[in-house]
Design a protein around this motif. Structure first.
Motif, short mmCIF file in Angstrom:
data_model
loop_
_atom_site.label_atom_id
_atom_site.label_comp_id
_atom_site.label_asym_id
_atom_site.label_seq_id
_atom_site.Cartn_x
_atom_site.Cartn_y
_atom_site.Cartn_z
N ARG A 1 0.82 -1.22 0.00
CA ARG A 1 0.00 0.00 0.00
C ARG A 1 0.85 1.26 0.00
O ARG A 1 0.51 2.24 -0.66
N LYS A 2 1.95 1.24 0.72
CA LYS A 2 2.85 2.39 0.76
C LYS A 2 3.39 2.71 -0.62
O LYS A 2 3.53 3.88 -1.00
N LEU A 3 3.66 1.69 -1.38
CA LEU A 3 4.19 1.88 -2.73
C LEU A 3 3.08 2.03 -3.76
O LEU A 3 3.32 2.01 -4.95
N ASN A 4 1.85 2.17 -3.25
CA ASN A 4 0.69 2.39 -4.11
C ASN A 4 0.51 1.25 -5.10
O ASN A 4 0.22 1.47 -6.26
N GLY A 5 0.70 0.04 -4.62
CA GLY A 5 0.69 -1.14 -5.46
C GLY A 5 -0.54 -1.35 -6.30
O GLY A 5 -0.46 -1.67 -7.47
N TRP B 1 -2.91 -13.12 -5.15
CA TRP B 1 -3.48 -13.11 -3.80
C TRP B 1 -3.24 -11.79 -3.08
O TRP B 1 -4.06 -11.37 -2.27
N LEU B 2 -2.14 -11.11 -3.37
CA LEU B 2 -1.86 -9.85 -2.69
C LEU B 2 -2.82 -8.76 -3.15
O LEU B 2 -3.32 -7.97 -2.35
N ARG B 3 -3.12 -8.74 -4.43
CA ARG B 3 -4.10 -7.77 -4.93
C ARG B 3 -5.48 -8.07 -4.34
O ARG B 3 -6.21 -7.16 -3.93
N ALA B 4 -5.85 -9.36 -4.27
CA ALA B 4 -7.15 -9.75 -3.68
C ALA B 4 -7.18 -9.44 -2.19
O ALA B 4 -8.19 -8.95 -1.68
N LEU B 5 -6.10 -9.69 -1.50
CA LEU B 5 -6.01 -9.41 -0.06
C LEU B 5 -6.11 -7.91 0.20
O LEU B 5 -6.80 -7.47 1.12
N ASP B 6 -5.45 -7.12 -0.62
CA ASP B 6 -5.48 -5.66 -0.48
C ASP B 6 -6.91 -5.13 -0.60
O ASP B 6 -7.30 -4.22 0.13
N ARG B 7 -7.70 -5.72 -1.49
CA ARG B 7 -9.09 -5.29 -1.66
C ARG B 7 -10.04 -5.91 -0.64
O ARG B 7 -11.21 -5.57 -0.59
N GLY B 8 -9.58 -6.90 0.11
CA GLY B 8 -10.44 -7.58 1.06
C GLY B 8 -11.25 -8.70 0.43
O GLY B 8 -12.23 -9.18 1.01
N THR C 1 -3.85 -25.22 -23.67
CA THR C 1 -4.86 -24.98 -22.65
C THR C 1 -4.15 -24.76 -21.32
O THR C 1 -3.21 -25.48 -20.98
N ALA C 2 -4.60 -23.75 -20.57
CA ALA C 2 -3.94 -23.41 -19.32
C ALA C 2 -4.95 -23.09 -18.22
O ALA C 2 -6.04 -22.59 -18.50
N VAL C 3 -4.56 -23.37 -16.99
CA VAL C 3 -5.31 -22.94 -15.81
C VAL C 3 -4.43 -21.91 -15.11
O VAL C 3 -3.26 -22.18 -14.80
N VAL C 4 -5.00 -20.73 -14.90
CA VAL C 4 -4.24 -19.59 -14.40
C VAL C 4 -4.92 -19.03 -13.15
O VAL C 4 -6.15 -18.88 -13.13
N LEU C 5 -4.14 -18.69 -12.14
CA LEU C 5 -4.66 -18.04 -10.93
C LEU C 5 -4.92 -16.57 -11.24
O LEU C 5 -4.16 -15.94 -12.00
N THR C 6 -5.98 -16.01 -10.68
CA THR C 6 -6.34 -14.63 -10.97
C THR C 6 -7.02 -13.97 -9.76
O THR C 6 -7.62 -14.67 -8.94
N ASP C 7 -6.94 -12.66 -9.71
CA ASP C 7 -7.68 -11.91 -8.69
C ASP C 7 -8.89 -11.23 -9.30
O ASP C 7 -9.55 -10.43 -8.65
N GLU C 8 -9.23 -11.56 -10.53
CA GLU C 8 -10.32 -10.90 -11.25
C GLU C 8 -11.71 -11.30 -10.79
O GLU C 8 -12.67 -10.61 -11.07
N HIS C 9 -11.85 -12.43 -10.12
CA HIS C 9 -13.15 -12.88 -9.62
C HIS C 9 -12.92 -13.77 -8.41
O HIS C 9 -11.81 -14.21 -8.14
N GLU C 10 -13.99 -14.05 -7.67
CA GLU C 10 -13.87 -14.78 -6.41
C GLU C 10 -13.59 -16.27 -6.55
O GLU C 10 -13.32 -16.94 -5.56
N GLY C 11 -13.62 -16.81 -7.75
CA GLY C 11 -13.24 -18.21 -7.95
C GLY C 11 -11.74 -18.37 -8.06
O GLY C 11 -11.21 -19.46 -7.88
N TYR C 12 -11.04 -17.28 -8.40
CA TYR C 12 -9.57 -17.19 -8.45
C TYR C 12 -8.91 -18.04 -9.51
O TYR C 12 -7.69 -18.16 -9.53
N LEU C 13 -9.69 -18.65 -10.43
CA LEU C 13 -9.11 -19.46 -11.49
C LEU C 13 -9.73 -19.09 -12.83
O LEU C 13 -10.94 -18.89 -12.93
N ASN C 14 -8.88 -19.04 -13.86
CA ASN C 14 -9.35 -18.91 -15.23
C ASN C 14 -8.80 -20.09 -16.02
O ASN C 14 -7.63 -20.48 -15.82
N VAL C 15 -9.62 -20.64 -16.89
CA VAL C 15 -9.16 -21.66 -17.83
C VAL C 15 -9.10 -20.98 -19.19
O VAL C 15 -10.09 -20.38 -19.63
N VAL C 16 -7.94 -21.05 -19.81
CA VAL C 16 -7.75 -20.43 -21.13
C VAL C 16 -7.58 -21.56 -22.15
O VAL C 16 -6.61 -22.31 -22.08
N PRO C 17 -8.53 -21.69 -23.08
CA PRO C 17 -8.41 -22.75 -24.09
C PRO C 17 -7.17 -22.56 -24.97
O PRO C 17 -6.72 -21.43 -25.17
#
Length: 191
Positions: free
Chosen positions: A74-78, A88-95, A148-164
């Motif tokens: 937060r100090k570095l305005n991340g 997870w840090l971006r998700a944690l920062d937003r609560g 095809t890939a499974v990627v962790l994300t902070d974009e939604h509460e499921g935290y996973l995206n599957v990219v074909p």
């Protein structure tokens, strides 16, 4: 202490922050906060040697107190500057996630599910401090640009995206969660 004849290498801003001062036309110092973040996210061991998300958790952001990590971020305005940081840090920062430990459980659960299935490979080399992603090796054939890939994300509460897998334009990711990943895998592996 600098004498009055020596040029100052840094200057203080009105808020008391220190920023680099240009010396001549060719020398500029890196601001200390960015360097501090770089050291905080430095991978130990190098990411190329990692076999799971857990084996990537050796940097300061993974081992220091959660409070200290959030304070520095937060100090570095991340969040606004999009510092290189794990999902997870971006998700944690937003609560959006309860704790760093909860995020590690998500990563470990995904790894357990995918590493138990044939064809899934953990890929540790991604952005700075990221947890890696998983590729489905059988989908990597012919002129495929990305399997095809499974990627962790902070974009939604499921935290996973599957990219074909794709050859030209990257398809939209399919949002999912650890709770639905296992039931979705037969379909994903058939793409």
């Amino acid at each position: 202490m600098l004498s009055s004849q020596e040029p100052a290498l840094v200057e203080a801003t009105r808020g008391g922050n220190i920023r680099p001062k240009r010396i001549g036309n060719d020398v500029q110092l890196e601001p200390v906060p960015r360097l501090e973040w770089s050291l905080a996210t430095e991978a130990h061991p190098p990411a190329t040697e990692a076999a799971s998300p857990a084996s990537l958790r050796g940097s300061w952001i993974h081992t220091a107190s959660e409070r200290q990590v959030l304070e520095l971020f937060r100090k570095l305005n991340g969040a606004k500057r999009r510092l290189p940081a794990p999902w997870w840090l971006r998700a944690l920062d937003r609560g959006d996630i309860a704790s760093r430990a909860a995020a590690f459980e998500v990563e470990d659960e995904v790894h357990a599910v995918l590493s138990a299935r044939p064809g899934w490979v953990f890929v540790p080399w991604v952005g700075i401090s990221e947890a890696g992603y998983w590729e489905y090796a059988p989908s990597d054939h012919g002129t495929v640009k990305m399997p095809t890939a499974v990627v962790l994300t902070d974009e939604h509460e499921g935290y996973l995206n599957v990219v074909p897998a794709y050859r030209e334009a990257e398809p939209l990711p399919v949002p999912t969660s650890t709770a639905t990943l296992l039931s979705l895998l037969p379909q994903v592996e058939a793409w």
